[in-house]
Write a protein that holds these residues in place. Structure first.
Motif, PDB file in Angstrom:
ATOM      1  N   LYS A  76       0.584  -0.917   0.271  1.00  0.00           N
ATOM      2  CA  LYS A  76       0.080   0.027   0.127  1.00  0.00           C
ATOM      3  C   LYS A  76       0.979   1.250  -0.322  1.00  0.00           C
ATOM      4  CE  LYS A  76      -4.551  -1.809  -0.396  1.00  0.00           C
ATOM      5  NZ  LYS A  76      -4.847  -1.457  -1.135  1.00  0.00           N
ATOM      6  N   PRO A  77       1.861   1.389   0.951  1.00  0.00           N
ATOM      7  CA  PRO A  77       2.629   2.772   0.861  1.00  0.00           C
ATOM      8  C   PRO A  77       3.338   2.389  -0.775  1.00  0.00           C
ATOM      9  CG  PRO A  77       2.788   1.518   3.324  1.00  0.00           C
ATOM     10  CD  PRO A  77       2.250   0.624   2.201  1.00  0.00           C
ATOM     11  N   MET A  85      -1.023   9.521  -4.726  1.00  0.00           N
ATOM     12  CA  MET A  85      -2.594   9.295  -4.138  1.00  0.00           C
ATOM     13  C   MET A  85      -2.483   9.038  -2.775  1.00  0.00           C
ATOM     14  SD  MET A  85      -4.394  10.136  -6.784  1.00  0.00           S
ATOM     15  CE  MET A  85      -5.876  10.418  -5.829  1.00  0.00           C
ATOM     16  N   PRO A  86      -3.393   9.365  -1.327  1.00  0.00           N
ATOM     17  CA  PRO A  86      -3.139   9.295  -0.658  1.00  0.00           C
ATOM     18  C   PRO A  86      -3.635   7.763  -0.449  1.00  0.00           C
ATOM     19  CG  PRO A  86      -3.688  11.696  -0.853  1.00  0.00           C
ATOM     20  CD  PRO A  86      -3.259  10.983  -1.917  1.00  0.00           C
ATOM     21  N   ILE A  87      -3.540   6.919   0.473  1.00  0.00           N
ATOM     22  CA  ILE A  87      -4.076   5.753   1.235  1.00  0.00           C
ATOM     23  C   ILE A  87      -4.309   5.093   2.276  1.00  0.00           C
ATOM     24  CG2 ILE A  87      -4.180   3.254   0.428  1.00  0.00           C
ATOM     25  CD1 ILE A  87      -2.628   3.337  -2.518  1.00  0.00           C
ATOM     26  N   ARG A 103      -2.672   5.713   7.835  1.00  0.00           N
ATOM     27  CA  ARG A 103      -2.492   7.240   6.448  1.00  0.00           C
ATOM     28  C   ARG A 103      -1.591   7.227   5.720  1.00  0.00           C
ATOM     29  NH1 ARG A 103      -4.869   8.194  10.779  1.00  0.00           N
ATOM     30  NH2 ARG A 103      -3.917  10.406  10.407  1.00  0.00           N
ATOM     31  N   CYS A 104      -1.598   6.667   4.567  1.00  0.00           N
ATOM     32  CA  CYS A 104      -0.111   7.517   3.856  1.00  0.00           C
ATOM     33  C   CYS A 104       0.003   8.298   2.743  1.00  0.00           C
ATOM     34  CB  CYS A 104       0.223   6.193   2.200  1.00  0.00           C
ATOM     35  SG  CYS A 104       0.932   4.719   3.481  1.00  0.00           S
ATOM     36  N   TYR A 105       0.944   9.229   2.567  1.00  0.00           N
ATOM     37  CA  TYR A 105       0.525  11.052   2.527  1.00  0.00           C
ATOM     38  C   TYR A 105       1.995  11.230   1.463  1.00  0.00           C
ATOM     39  CZ  TYR A 105      -3.083  11.239   5.437  1.00  0.00           C
ATOM     40  OH  TYR A 105      -4.787  11.463   6.172  1.00  0.00           O
ATOM     41  N   PRO A 106       1.655  10.537  -0.710  1.00  0.00           N
ATOM     42  CA  PRO A 106       2.853  10.498  -0.910  1.00  0.00           C
ATOM     43  C   PRO A 106       2.922  12.607  -1.113  1.00  0.00           C
ATOM     44  CG  PRO A 106       0.564  10.472  -1.957  1.00  0.00           C
ATOM     45  CD  PRO A 106       0.548  10.319  -0.876  1.00  0.00           C
ATOM     46  N   ALA A 107       3.862  12.973  -1.488  1.00  0.00           N
ATOM     47  CA  ALA A 107       5.343  13.671  -1.999  1.00  0.00           C
ATOM     48  C   ALA A 107       5.487  13.660  -2.846  1.00  0.00           C
ATOM     49  CB  ALA A 107       5.465  15.066  -0.492  1.00  0.00           C
ATOM     50  N   LYS A 108       6.627  14.345  -4.068  1.00  0.00           N
ATOM     51  CA  LYS A 108       7.730  14.386  -4.421  1.00  0.00           C
ATOM     52  C   LYS A 108       8.499  14.372  -3.953  1.00  0.00           C
ATOM     53  CE  LYS A 108       7.811  18.706  -5.622  1.00  0.00           C
ATOM     54  NZ  LYS A 108       7.755  20.264  -6.557  1.00  0.00           N
TER      55      LYS A 108
END
Length: 181
Positions: A76-77, A85-87, A103-108
């Motif tokens: 999932k990460p 996209m957040p998951i 809760r996963c929050y991606p960034a550049k």
């Protein structure tokens, strides 16, 4: 030059404030760079992992926790990073014997994950489900007709086997209907 220094000082003040907030929340928070190396872990994460900060920062996620390979805790990460996209997901973490909501929050430049221990909630859900099954079993096996109607429109929401036998109707034909249907 003076404005640049003021901005820099202000940014550092805000960064320190953010780190202070993250260190005082009950969720475990970790950040990983694009190479999956730890760049940050709050106090809660360090306490839950039982790992000192110096043994975490700069190390690759699945090298610190090899048991995540092939599980939702890595897949999932990775999906979050790939899609940007957040998951959100939950799962049972075998190593620590806990249920976690993540809760996963991606960034550049990487990924930040918030972990919550939801073991107590899961245990309560199981108890409620078990209690419901037990009560439904009692209702279903009582030799007297038992039914329940919704208070607003008097539609049947529950009907036991004895009621089916007494009225000669399958409960599927009665559920969702009222006396006038």
């Amino acid at each position: 030059r003076l404005r640049q220094k003021e901005f820099s000082d202000s940014f550092l003040d805000h960064k320190g404030q953010i780190v202070s907030i993250l260190d005082h929340i009950s969720d475990s928070v970790v950040s990983l760079d694009n190479n999956w190396k730890y760049t940050y872990a709050n106090e809660s994460a360090l306490n839950n992992f039982g790992i000192p900060l110096e043994n975490l920062i700069g190390r690759i996620f699945w090298e610190v926790f090899p048991e995540v390979i092939g599980t939702v805790f890595l897949e999932k990460p990775k999906e979050s990073m790939q899609t940007q996209m957040p998951i959100e997901f939950e799962g049972f973490y075998e190593t620590y014997q806990v249920w976690v909501y993540i809760r996963c929050y991606p960034a550049k430049n990487g990924l930040t994950m918030f972990y919550q221990n939801i073991t107590e909630r899961k245990e309560n859900e199981k108890k409620a489900k078990d209690t419901s099954k037990f009560l439904n079993s009692i209702i279903e096996n009582i030799p007297n007709m038992i039914f329940m109607k919704h208070a607003d429109d008097l539609r049947f929401v529950l009907f036991n086997r004895a009621g089916e036998n007494l009225l000669g109707h399958d409960r599927k034909d009665l559920l969702g209907k009222n006396d006038y249907d």
